[in-house]
Enzyme design. Structure first.
Site, PDB file in Angstrom:
ATOM      1  N   ASN A   9       0.866  -1.179   0.000  1.00  0.00           N
ATOM      2  CA  ASN A   9       0.000   0.000   0.000  1.00  0.00           C
ATOM      3  C   ASN A   9       0.905   1.231   0.000  1.00  0.00           C
ATOM      4  O   ASN A   9       1.532   1.535   1.005  1.00  0.00           O
ATOM      5  CB  ASN A   9      -0.892  -0.036   1.255  1.00  0.00           C
ATOM      6  CG  ASN A   9      -1.715   1.236   1.416  1.00  0.00           C
ATOM      7  OD1 ASN A   9      -1.751   2.085   0.519  1.00  0.00           O
ATOM      8  ND2 ASN A   9      -2.368   1.373   2.569  1.00  0.00           N
ATOM      9  N   TRP A  10       0.947   1.913  -1.142  1.00  0.00           N
ATOM     10  CA  TRP A  10       1.876   3.041  -1.284  1.00  0.00           C
ATOM     11  C   TRP A  10       1.349   4.313  -0.625  1.00  0.00           C
ATOM     12  O   TRP A  10       2.034   5.327  -0.610  1.00  0.00           O
ATOM     13  CB  TRP A  10       2.186   3.284  -2.768  1.00  0.00           C
ATOM     14  CG  TRP A  10       2.878   2.121  -3.440  1.00  0.00           C
ATOM     15  CD1 TRP A  10       3.272   0.945  -2.846  1.00  0.00           C
ATOM     16  CD2 TRP A  10       3.262   2.006  -4.822  1.00  0.00           C
ATOM     17  NE1 TRP A  10       3.874   0.130  -3.775  1.00  0.00           N
ATOM     18  CE2 TRP A  10       3.882   0.751  -4.992  1.00  0.00           C
ATOM     19  CE3 TRP A  10       3.134   2.853  -5.929  1.00  0.00           C
ATOM     20  CZ2 TRP A  10       4.379   0.315  -6.230  1.00  0.00           C
ATOM     21  CZ3 TRP A  10       3.625   2.422  -7.163  1.00  0.00           C
ATOM     22  CH2 TRP A  10       4.245   1.170  -7.309  1.00  0.00           C
ATOM     23  N   LYS A  11       0.116   4.272  -0.148  1.00  0.00           N
ATOM     24  CA  LYS A  11      -0.515   5.433   0.511  1.00  0.00           C
ATOM     25  C   LYS A  11      -0.306   6.697  -0.341  1.00  0.00           C
ATOM     26  O   LYS A  11      -0.322   6.607  -1.558  1.00  0.00           O
ATOM     27  CB  LYS A  11       0.053   5.593   1.929  1.00  0.00           C
ATOM     28  CG  LYS A  11      -0.116   4.291   2.738  1.00  0.00           C
ATOM     29  CD  LYS A  11       0.085   4.457   4.213  1.00  0.00           C
ATOM     30  CE  LYS A  11      -0.109   3.111   4.898  1.00  0.00           C
ATOM     31  NZ  LYS A  11      -0.064   3.172   6.343  1.00  0.00           N
ATOM     32  N   HIS A  95      -9.589   1.020   5.118  1.00  0.00           N
ATOM     33  CA  HIS A  95      -8.260   1.163   5.744  1.00  0.00           C
ATOM     34  C   HIS A  95      -8.399   2.088   6.948  1.00  0.00           C
ATOM     35  O   HIS A  95      -9.190   3.030   6.930  1.00  0.00           O
ATOM     36  CB  HIS A  95      -7.263   1.743   4.728  1.00  0.00           C
ATOM     37  CG  HIS A  95      -5.863   1.716   5.261  1.00  0.00           C
ATOM     38  ND1 HIS A  95      -5.393   2.671   6.135  1.00  0.00           N
ATOM     39  CD2 HIS A  95      -4.857   0.825   5.080  1.00  0.00           C
ATOM     40  CE1 HIS A  95      -4.140   2.362   6.462  1.00  0.00           C
ATOM     41  NE2 HIS A  95      -3.793   1.250   5.839  1.00  0.00           N
ATOM     42  N   GLU A  97      -6.783   4.495   7.976  1.00  0.00           N
ATOM     43  CA  GLU A  97      -6.634   5.937   7.693  1.00  0.00           C
ATOM     44  C   GLU A  97      -7.883   6.513   7.043  1.00  0.00           C
ATOM     45  O   GLU A  97      -8.217   7.678   7.247  1.00  0.00           O
ATOM     46  CB  GLU A  97      -5.375   6.156   6.826  1.00  0.00           C
ATOM     47  CG  GLU A  97      -4.109   5.964   7.659  1.00  0.00           C
ATOM     48  CD  GLU A  97      -2.944   5.296   6.933  1.00  0.00           C
ATOM     49  OE1 GLU A  97      -2.911   5.313   5.687  1.00  0.00           O
ATOM     50  OE2 GLU A  97      -2.060   4.737   7.628  1.00  0.00           O
ATOM     51  N   GLU A 168      -5.153  -5.078  10.530  1.00  0.00           N
ATOM     52  CA  GLU A 168      -4.119  -4.068  10.734  1.00  0.00           C
ATOM     53  C   GLU A 168      -4.390  -3.344  12.054  1.00  0.00           C
ATOM     54  O   GLU A 168      -5.175  -2.386  12.083  1.00  0.00           O
ATOM     55  CB  GLU A 168      -4.145  -3.042   9.598  1.00  0.00           C
ATOM     56  CG  GLU A 168      -3.900  -3.626   8.232  1.00  0.00           C
ATOM     57  CD  GLU A 168      -3.346  -2.581   7.256  1.00  0.00           C
ATOM     58  OE1 GLU A 168      -2.198  -2.736   6.853  1.00  0.00           O
ATOM     59  OE2 GLU A 168      -4.050  -1.609   6.947  1.00  0.00           O
ATOM     60  N   GLY A 174       2.635   2.162  10.865  1.00  0.00           N
ATOM     61  CA  GLY A 174       3.589   3.263  10.747  1.00  0.00           C
ATOM     62  C   GLY A 174       4.346   3.581  12.020  1.00  0.00           C
ATOM     63  O   GLY A 174       4.963   4.640  12.129  1.00  0.00           O
ATOM     64  N   SER A 214       3.573  -2.258  10.274  1.00  0.00           N
ATOM     65  CA  SER A 214       5.032  -2.327  10.465  1.00  0.00           C
ATOM     66  C   SER A 214       5.630  -3.673  10.068  1.00  0.00           C
ATOM     67  O   SER A 214       6.534  -4.169  10.731  1.00  0.00           O
ATOM     68  CB  SER A 214       5.401  -1.960  11.906  1.00  0.00           C
ATOM     69  OG  SER A 214       5.019  -0.618  12.177  1.00  0.00           O
ATOM     70  N   GLY A 235       2.992  -1.175   4.312  1.00  0.00           N
ATOM     71  CA  GLY A 235       2.993   0.263   4.016  1.00  0.00           C
ATOM     72  C   GLY A 235       4.410   0.727   3.710  1.00  0.00           C
ATOM     73  O   GLY A 235       4.938   0.506   2.622  1.00  0.00           O
ATOM     74  N   GLY A 236       5.054   1.342   4.700  1.00  0.00           N
ATOM     75  CA  GLY A 236       6.382   1.939   4.532  1.00  0.00           C
ATOM     76  C   GLY A 236       7.379   1.073   3.788  1.00  0.00           C
ATOM     77  O   GLY A 236       8.037   1.542   2.844  1.00  0.00           O
TER      78      GLY A 236
HETATM   79  P1  13P Z   1       3.128   0.333   7.716  1.00  0.00           P
HETATM   80  O1  13P Z   1       3.666  -0.942   7.085  1.00  0.00           O
HETATM   81  O2  13P Z   1       3.862   1.554   7.241  1.00  0.00           O
HETATM   82  O3  13P Z   1       3.010   0.221   9.179  1.00  0.00           O
HETATM   83  O4  13P Z   1       1.625   0.526   7.145  1.00  0.00           O
HETATM   84  C1  13P Z   1       0.731  -0.527   7.236  1.00  0.00           C
HETATM   85  C2  13P Z   1      -0.479  -0.184   6.458  1.00  0.00           C
HETATM   86  O5  13P Z   1      -1.246   0.682   6.836  1.00  0.00           O
HETATM   87  C3  13P Z   1      -0.724  -0.918   5.196  1.00  0.00           C
HETATM   88  O6  13P Z   1      -1.994  -0.679   4.718  1.00  0.00           O
END
Ligand code: 13P
Length: 251
Positions: A9-11, A95, A97, A168, A174, A214, A235-236
């Site tokens: 997920n590149w957000k 998600h 967020e 999640e 994050g 994470s 994510g990251g």
């Molecule tokens: P991180 O891997 O940066 O914690 O993000 C997880 C995430 O929200 C994937 O959708």
């Protein structure tokens, strides 16, 4: 047998150039992997150029969200059929967020799951508790209700064939503070039980449940060794080719 799914997920990261390069490198370095499915979720403007880079590969393309209507006067919104038309196979629904920053309720999430399935794609329904909810012993109540309410508008058969769940925990996203394999396994097993309650046992045993929060090269192996963890939503670490590819090569 559930085929593992490793999704990035590149957000709201990358530029056009970054996105295209990331996609080509992921393609080049994962071409040999057969026992895992890979998917990337770029920002909306980069879906088309990333789709072009991935054409003919086995990497799936997904969108990070969609609107609850198919078309109409909804300035700024993007619909599931539009996403399907540019080659998306998946949409992230709910998600954390989207829930916390944009106010998506469980009913909105359920409508997005419905639109995704109607448009012929797989909904990745994201669920997870906050730190406060975990501290107060509410994890199962929160996760159980997000799963049930998020799937309220789809049938057991649609869930089996067109839904993936991503657990999640909000406190792990994050933060570098990942759930231990045992903590994640507990919740995954609980989600599978919840799914069994929604249909048949086949439904529960066939569905993929991803872990997100994470996930990094140094913790993926432990997480993936758990019986009910069928992949990762990253994510990251998905923005760095080397990390993401190492995660996709979990042992
Ligand atoms: P991180 O891997 O940066 O914690 O993000 C997880 C995430 O929200 C994937 O959708």
């Amino acid at each position: 047998m559930r085929k593992p799914l490793i999704a990035g997920n590149w957000k709201m990261y990358t530029t056009l150039m970054d996105a295209v390069e990331l996609a080509s490198e992921i393609r080049r370095l994962t071409e040999q992997l057969r026992d895992v499915e890979i998917a990337v979720f770029p920002p909306f403007p980069f879906l088309v150029p990333v789709a072009a880079k991935l054409a003919g590969s086995r990497i799936g393309l997904g969108a990070q969200d969609c609107y609850v209507a198919d078309k109409g006067a909804f300035t700024g919104a993007v619909s599931a059929p539009m996403l399907r038309s540019v080659g998306c196979r998946y949409i992230l629904c709910g998600h954390s967020e989207r829930r916390s920053v944009f106010g998506d309720s469980d009913a909105t999430v359920a409508a997005k799951v419905r639109r995704t399935v109607d448009s012929g794609m797989t909904a990745v329904l994201c669920v997870g508790e906050t730190a406060q909810e975990r501290r107060s012993g509410q994890t199962s109540v929160v996760v159980g209700s997000q799963v049930k309410l998020g799937l309220a508008q789809v049938s057991a058969e649609e869930i089996r064939s067109n839904v993936v769940i991503a657990y999640e925990p909000v406190w792990a996203i994050g933060t570098g503070d990942t759930a231990t394999p045992a903590m994640a396994q507990d919740v995954h097993a609980f989600i599978r039980e919840t799914l069994a309650g929604l249909g048949t046992d086949t439904l529960a045993s066939e569905m993929r449940i991803l872990y997100g929060g994470s996930v990094k090269p140094d913790n993926v192996d432990g997480l993936m060794s758990c019986p009910d963890i069928d992949g990762a939503l990253v994510g990251g670490a998905s923005l760095e080719v080397k990390s993401f590819v190492r995660i996709a090569k979990f042992e």
